[in-house]
Design an enzyme around this catalytic site. Structure first.
Site, PDB file in Angstrom:
ATOM      1  N   CYS A 154      -5.355  51.125 -60.850  1.00 24.22           N
ATOM      2  CA  CYS A 154      -5.989  50.215 -59.881  1.00 24.22           C
ATOM      3  C   CYS A 154      -5.626  50.546 -58.433  1.00 24.22           C
ATOM      4  CB  CYS A 154      -5.640  48.770 -60.208  1.00 24.22           C
ATOM      5  SG  CYS A 154      -3.881  48.349 -60.048  1.00 24.22           S
ATOM      6  N   HIS A 188     -13.155  47.992 -59.509  1.00 16.61           N
ATOM      7  CA  HIS A 188     -11.740  48.200 -59.818  1.00 16.61           C
ATOM      8  C   HIS A 188     -11.579  49.054 -61.067  1.00 16.61           C
ATOM      9  CE1 HIS A 188     -11.113  44.785 -62.975  1.00 16.61           C
ATOM     10  NE2 HIS A 188     -12.385  45.113 -62.935  1.00 16.61           N
ATOM     11  N   HIS A 223      -2.255  43.869 -59.942  1.00 12.69           N
ATOM     12  CA  HIS A 223      -3.596  44.460 -60.009  1.00 12.69           C
ATOM     13  C   HIS A 223      -4.322  44.257 -58.680  1.00 12.69           C
ATOM     14  CE1 HIS A 223      -6.926  46.231 -62.194  1.00 12.69           C
ATOM     15  NE2 HIS A 223      -7.729  45.327 -61.658  1.00 12.69           N
TER      16      HIS A 223
END
Length: 388
Positions: free
Chosen positions: A303, A363, A351
């Site tokens: 990420c 993402h 994240h």
């Protein structure tokens, strides 16, 4: 005698059955006890529900994400420390060469003085604690030339510097070892968490997997509805901004500035929008590439690797981890998000995604998935930043 024998025989036969009956009773009692224990023990470890499995799997993936950030941090630190050690070793090699040059110069002076009978053999100099101590002991300092004095001074300076560099190199090597150990530990943690998640999923029956997929669809649908609501709010805000702009363009010029033109974001919208366009163009080009923990592209990403690479395409360098990326730029509220902003998730900030507008982001989700568009409401939002 026959009567006595006859009397003993029946007593002998009746003793055996009584023993057998006693054994059978004990055995039955034991079986009953075991059955009772089994019945009591069986419910002590009930199978988790599908909802519990989903929660556990999601939590394991989140923990793996956090451990991935630890891995990224340790990897970055290891690379930096290795570079420092390599630089120190290069400098130490150069310093050693200078030290050898100074030693050779002193040796030449000592050899010349030995030939004139002024000093003991050159070996005495080389085995002395220091050139300075040697010349002090032989009381030659008064007879040394300026050039010889400089040679002794240079040697002492180079030797002290070399010793200091060796100590620093040793210290940096120990730090590098610690970073490498942290790297191994975080890597093992990621692998362990992912293995646990896979093991849980592998134990599900086909029916349970179908139920889990249904729960996941419900979760995605709820996130989609929230994204649609935000998209409508953003569209309404844009329409209002356009209406106000038209009013300003048609209103008489009074020579004053309308305070409503200040967005209050602290950002030059035109400049930021231009950078964001590059960020989003890069991110969209990565859609479909696999998530791989620790990866920074170009074939795969985690990420924070994706967000750093995307903003790099716009000329902005971001730190490697989510924990450092969240500290960059300006914090913004979810209601004020602009395309290009970074949205962070979970309390441990494990994240991050790139906002594209209308409640959605691009993402790299988790192992087993690819880079994709998704609602920002799929996970609990921690906060957002505008990097530039």
């Amino acid at each position: 005698m026959p009567a006595l024998a006859s009397h003993r025989k029946p007593r002998s036969r009746t003793a055996k059955p009584s023993t057998a009956v006693g054994f059978t009773t004990a055995a039955l009692a034991g079986v009953t006890l075991l059955s009772t224990q089994s019945a009591t023990a069986a419910p002590s470890d009930p199978k988790p529900s599908i909802e519990e499995v989903q929660k556990k799997v999601d939590d394991l993936y989140r923990q793996a994400g956090s451990a991935t950030q630890e891995f990224n941090k340790a990897k970055e630190a290891t690379a930096e420390k290795r570079q420092e050690v390599d630089q120190l070793l290069d400098e130490a090699a150069k310093r050693t060469e200078k030290l050898n040059e100074s030693r050779r110069a002193l040796g030449n002076y000592a050899a010349a003085q030995y030939r004139t009978g002024s000093v003991t053999p050159t070996a005495a100099l080389m085995f002395a604690d220091s050139p300075q101590a040697y010349f002090d002991q032989t009381q030659l300092m008064d007879r040394m030339t300026d050039q010889q004095r400089r040679a002794v001074s240079e040697y002492e300076t180079e030797r002290a510097a070399a010793a200091k560099q060796r100590a620093e190199a040793t210290k940096r090597l120990e730090s590098l070892t610690d970073s490498q150990e942290a790297l191994r530990t975080s890597k093992q943690t990621v692998q362990t968490k992912l293995a646990e998640a896979r093991a849980l999923l592998s134990e599900l029956t086909a029916e349970e997997k179908a139920r889990l997929a249904a729960i996941e669809r419900e979760k995605e649908e709820e996130a989609r509805r929230k994204a649609e609501a935000k998209a409508k709010a953003e569209a309404a805000a844009r329409a209002e901004a356009e209406r106000q702009q038209q009013e300003r363009e048609t209103a008489p010029d009074t020579g004053t500035t309308d305070p409503g033109t200040d967005t209050g974001t602290g950002t030059d919208d035109g400049t930021y929008a231009a950078k964001a366009d590059k960020v989003l163009a890069f991110a969209r080009a990565q859609i479909g590439k696999p998530y791989v923990w620790g990866a920074t592209g170009p074939s795969s990403y985690d990420c924070s690797g994706l967000t750093a690479a995307a903003w790099k395409a716009a000329g902005v360098d971001l730190p490697r981890t989510t924990w450092d990326q969240v500290k960059v730029g300006t914090r913004v509220e979810t209601a004020d998000l602009l395309p290009g902003d970074l949205v962070f998730f979970y309390d441990d900030i494990s994240h991050v995604g790139i906002y594209i507008g209308d409640g959605k982001m691009i993402h790299a989700p988790k192992p087993g998935t690819n880079v994709r568009e998704e609602s920002i409401y799929y996970m609990p939002i921690y906060g957002s930043v505008r990097p530039a």
